[in-house]
Design an enzyme around this catalytic site. Structure first.
Site, mmCIF file in Angstrom:
data_model
loop_
_atom_site.group_PDB
_atom_site.id
_atom_site.type_symbol
_atom_site.label_atom_id
_atom_site.label_comp_id
_atom_site.label_asym_id
_atom_site.label_seq_id
_atom_site.Cartn_x
_atom_site.Cartn_y
_atom_site.Cartn_z
ATOM 1 N N ARG A 1 -22.704 -6.897 11.162
ATOM 2 C CA ARG A 1 -22.966 -7.666 12.390
ATOM 3 C C ARG A 1 -24.476 -7.752 12.683
ATOM 4 N NH1 ARG A 1 -19.648 -5.264 17.049
ATOM 5 N NH2 ARG A 1 -20.037 -3.328 15.903
ATOM 6 N N GLU B 1 -11.008 0.856 32.522
ATOM 7 C CA GLU B 1 -10.673 0.797 31.098
ATOM 8 C C GLU B 1 -11.751 1.389 30.179
ATOM 9 O OE1 GLU B 1 -9.476 -3.195 30.104
ATOM 10 O OE2 GLU B 1 -8.322 -3.413 31.943
ATOM 11 N N HIS C 1 -3.282 -12.470 34.307
ATOM 12 C CA HIS C 1 -4.628 -13.049 34.247
ATOM 13 C C HIS C 1 -4.751 -13.947 33.028
ATOM 14 C CE1 HIS C 1 -8.918 -13.574 34.165
ATOM 15 N NE2 HIS C 1 -8.958 -13.080 32.944
ATOM 16 N N HIS D 1 -19.312 -14.371 31.773
ATOM 17 C CA HIS D 1 -19.827 -14.603 30.428
ATOM 18 C C HIS D 1 -21.281 -15.076 30.453
ATOM 19 C CE1 HIS D 1 -15.490 -14.558 29.636
ATOM 20 N NE2 HIS D 1 -15.841 -14.120 28.450
ATOM 21 N N LYS E 1 -11.476 -22.601 24.702
ATOM 22 C CA LYS E 1 -10.987 -22.234 23.371
ATOM 23 C C LYS E 1 -11.045 -23.415 22.398
ATOM 24 C CE LYS E 1 -10.046 -18.071 24.645
ATOM 25 N NZ LYS E 1 -8.716 -17.519 24.802
ATOM 26 N N GLU F 1 -4.018 -20.788 24.864
ATOM 27 C CA GLU F 1 -4.646 -21.047 23.575
ATOM 28 C C GLU F 1 -3.635 -21.109 22.444
ATOM 29 O OE1 GLU F 1 -6.105 -16.962 21.458
ATOM 30 O OE2 GLU F 1 -7.129 -17.527 23.277
ATOM 31 N N ASP G 1 -1.891 -8.928 31.443
ATOM 32 C CA ASP G 1 -2.803 -10.031 31.134
ATOM 33 C C ASP G 1 -2.241 -10.925 30.040
ATOM 34 O OD1 ASP G 1 -4.650 -9.115 32.958
ATOM 35 O OD2 ASP G 1 -5.842 -8.026 31.487
#
Length: 774
Positions: A24, A499, A656, A709, A120, A620, A614
């Site tokens: 990466r 989380e 969600h 985002h 998407k 999508e 969720d």
């Protein structure tokens, strides 16, 4: 005496390759640039090195023609925005001042200018940036990047084919710019856009391109007569140009349908067509259209989206049939390999038998090359590969991993009553209001809080043995305590535990369910520098024990405010995994739903008053063709209800969804029968709130008011403006206030400031509502 038939000419190619590098490297370089630690020059060097490595690997594997232009620093649709000069007005000064900085400003926004909307890419989990156009848009050609990358490949001695998003797909993906009068259709700009593509094609031809690939995946969707006529017009114009390379028009992700004869009848030299899965119907359609006599056909027979090994004998049968339909048949993956991980070789923790069933980008490249050899020289030259392929396929079909009789019996016993809550929503909402006693416009978050370097270090330390399980758990408990304390201080009404124990919302659960296999290095780009490791759903699914209960109950013990339980839903567990392809998706979804149902009932038994399941992937995964959607939505919504329908009336079920086109699944959202749904709405300026209102959606809704985002910190005024827009569509007693999505990708300073502004805005709007009713 019979003559020997001439040898078949069959090449091997791919449409695109993973961009990130084996470790990466691209992610680190881009994020370093954003933080000011990496210069634009160094970022460019890293990118060029990754491109060279990709081309070298492809060529050494036997690929005859490598793609260029598929590489991107952020998103290939954003690259096309730059190529055609469709830069939004609010970003033009930034792009003119510093092209690279302006490029990332369009992707991420600045404090003064919102980014392009993101959604998407067809029915994948890749996100693209949505072009904005209007009647005043003036397109201008800028082929600098496309020509530069082609020149790099040619200078290294590779046969190269530039890959561009086609003009029809670009406009069909675009949206009217903010403020454009309703009714404007971006496709109306086609005649204005085609000369720009003509200029780019001429530039590429002058730079040495023999072929250019124009991707038109939008043509595998249902298209009107006017849209098909526009496609015919576009390729009549581009195909009729004198100064151009040969054109290869590519489609993928499904059946071309009515668009196939349109493209086959256009004056282009080749088509690239998907022949995998449901798109296998393109074979008969191509034959019915008369084939491509004298022209090039690039046959996508290796699945570019999933990671299961190819069935060589089936693919060779398809390829041999295609030989009679085209002047030349080349072998390819069905789409860009962007959607799969790089290589299975580093996955030393996976059972070797299971690993033999898998093919990542490098293995798929080898499959393409093997099939091209078999097609060109006959199956005898690949006899060893065919035998190994048959053995691996048989191993998978006969494995106990893929057939657990206990799981299958339990799934077969499900009844319709298991998929319906006993109480109607009106009765449930009364019980929940009494039980929860929340204020008007309750505030909450979607689930995750920032995944800090300290959390990532803790997980790495646990894997490496530098800390034991007790030490790791102490770190997670400390993080949860901090998250709860912050939410109480900020004034949020419904809390989450943050989380911290989850690196990924799907992989976390997959690692605790039988039938799943987790990778260590299987990174796939989701958007920008966000990469995920989709687990492999290889077999029948069951839950050995509780997965989230101890963390949720610990968080609840720290506060008097209600804490939501947080689960990933069954459709998303499928969509964000590499899902098995040897049984219907609905059967697999039911198995996952039954495992999650056990978790939901355990959370309720532990005292959790709200449980969020969720389903960001519900939209999508929607089939691209309308005729295929009803059966999908039937099993998808049933799986969600099977997960959530075993609870009491006073237990509030949330769900969600984010970053997708929701308008065409509003009925399905209703059919989920969730008590509260939160949705992305900030970038789309509350469009979903009005779509739900038009549908008369009867339940509670939290359209997002904070675009997570982007590094932008929304001001209180921005948030109150969005809330007023939401209140124009959703009654106050059914409106929740929340961010668009989880906060794991944000920093703590961004999160703290943004959530304080969110709570302040909520209080301000509550006061306004109170003053109007007093």
């Amino acid at each position: 005496m019979t003559s020997t038939p001439p040898p078949v000419t069959a090449g091997a190619t791919v449409y695109g390759h993973p961009r990130q590098g084996g470790s990466r490297e691209l992610k680190r370089a881009v994020e370093g640039y954003w933080r000011g630690r990496v210069t634009a020059g160094v970022l460019g060097e890293v990118a060029a090195g990754l491109r060279r490595a990709n081309w070298r690997q492809l060529a050494e594997a036997g690929i005859d023609e490598v793609p260029t232009g598929d590489f991107s620093l952020y998103d290939h649709v954003l690259d096309t925005v730059v190529m055609v000069g469709a830069v939004p007005e609010r970003h033009r000064a930034a792009v003119a001042g510093a092209a690279l900085g302006g490029y990332f400003a369009m992707a991420r926004g600045t404090q003064d200018a919102a980014p392009l909307e993101m959604t998407k890419w067809f029915d994948t989990n890749y996100h693209y940036l949505v072009p904005e156009v209007g009647p005043g848009t003036v397109f201008t050609a800028d082929s600098t990047r496309q020509v530069g990358e082609l020149a790099e490949a040619l200078a290294l001695g590779y046969a190269a084919r530039p890959v561009l998003v086609g003009p029809v797909t670009f406009l069909l993906l675009a949206r009217p710019a903010p403020g454009v009068t309703a009714g404007f259709e971006p496709l109306s700009l086609l005649e204005r856009l085609l000369p720009v593509y003509a200029r780019v094609l001429a530039d590429l031809r002058a730079a040495g391109a023999e072929w250019v690939q124009l991707d038109e995946p939008a043509l595998v969707q249902d298209r009107s007569g006017a849209e098909l006529e526009a496609a015919a017009r576009a390729y009549a114009v581009l195909g009729g140009l004198g100064d151009r390379p040969r054109l290869l028009v590519a489609s993928y992700f499904g059946r071309l349908g009515e668009a196939l004869p349109v493209l086959a009848g256009s004056p282009v030299e080749g088509l690239a067509v998907d022949f995998t899965g449901p798109a296998a119907g393109n074979l008969a359609a191509l034959a019915a259209a008369g084939g491509l006599p004298g022209r090039r056909l690039v046959a996508g027979v290796v699945d570019g989206r999933n990671i299961w090994l190819n069935d060589f004998e089936e693919s060779l049968a398809t390829l041999n049939t295609l030989l009679g339909l085209a002047g030349r048949v080349d072998v390819a993956a069905s789409c860009s390999l962007l959607h799969v991980p790089l290589d299975t070789a580093p996955e030393t923790d996976i059972d070797p038998a299971v690993l033999s069933w898998l093919a990542f980008a490098r293995q798929k490249t080898a499959e393409v090359v093997t099939l091209a050899r078999g097609l060109a020289q006959g199956p005898g030259v690949i006899a060893a590969e065919l035998a190994a392929n048959r053995a691996a396929l048989a191993s998978r079909a006969d494995s106990p991993i893929t057939h657990d009789p206990v799981v299958r019996a339990r799934a077969a016993a499900v009844t319709d009553a298991d998929t319906r809550r006993p109480q109607p929503y009106a009765e449930r909402t009364t019980a929940q209001r009494e039980h929860l006693n929340l204020p008007l416009l309750p505030t909450t978050t979607i689930g995750s809080f920032p995944q800090t370097a300290e959390l990532r270090t803790a997980r790495a330390d646990l894997r490496a043995g530098r800390i034991d399980a007790a030490g790791y758990e102490a770190r997670i408990r400390a993080e949860i305590a901090g998250v709860i304390a912050f939410q109480e201080e900020a004034g949020l009404d419904v809390l989450v535990h943050g989380e911290p124990e989850r690196g990924d919302m799907v992989q976390y659960f997959a690692e605790q369910l039988t039938g799943y296999v987790a990778t260590r290095h299987g990174w796939v780009q989701s958007y920008g520098t966000r990469y995920v490791r989709p687990p492999v759903l290889a077999g029948d699914i069951s839950r050995p024990g509780p997965m989230t209960v101890r963390w949720t109950t610990y968080a609840q013990s720290l506060t008097d405010r209600p804490v939501k339980g947080m689960l990933t839903g069954p459709v998303t567990m499928l969509a964000w995994s590499f899902v098995r392809d040897d049984q219907p998706l609905g059967d697999t979804a039911r198995q996952v739903a039954l495992a999650l149902r056990q978790e939901v009932t355990d959370l309720e038994a532990a005292g959790t008053p709200l449980i969020q399941v969720d389903e960001p992937a519900l939209r999508e995964t929607l089939p691209l063709r309308a005729a295929d959607r009803p059966p999908y939505l039937a099993w998808a919504t049933e799986a969600f209800r099977l997960t959530t329908s075993g609870v009491r009336a006073e237990t509030q079920i949330h769900t969600h969804m984010c970053y997708a086109e929701f308008g065409d699944i509003v009925s399905a959202i209703d059919d989920l029968d969730a008590d509260v749904i939160s949705l992305e709405a900030a970038r789309s300026r509350m469009r979903i709130a009005h779509e739900l209102a038009a549908h008369h959606y009867p339940r509670q809704t939290g359209p997002g008011v904070y675009d997570i985002h982007s590094p932008r910190i929304p001001t209180t005024n921005e948030t109150t403006t969005l809330l007023r827009q939401a209140l124009n569509a959703i009654p106050a007693d059914r409106l929740w206030i929340n961010p668009d999505c989880g906060l794991k990708t944000r920093t703590w300073p961004e999160t703290t400031a943004s959530l304080h502004n969110l709570v302040t805005a909520a209080r301000q709007i509550r006061a306004e509502l109170a003053s109007t009713t007093s």
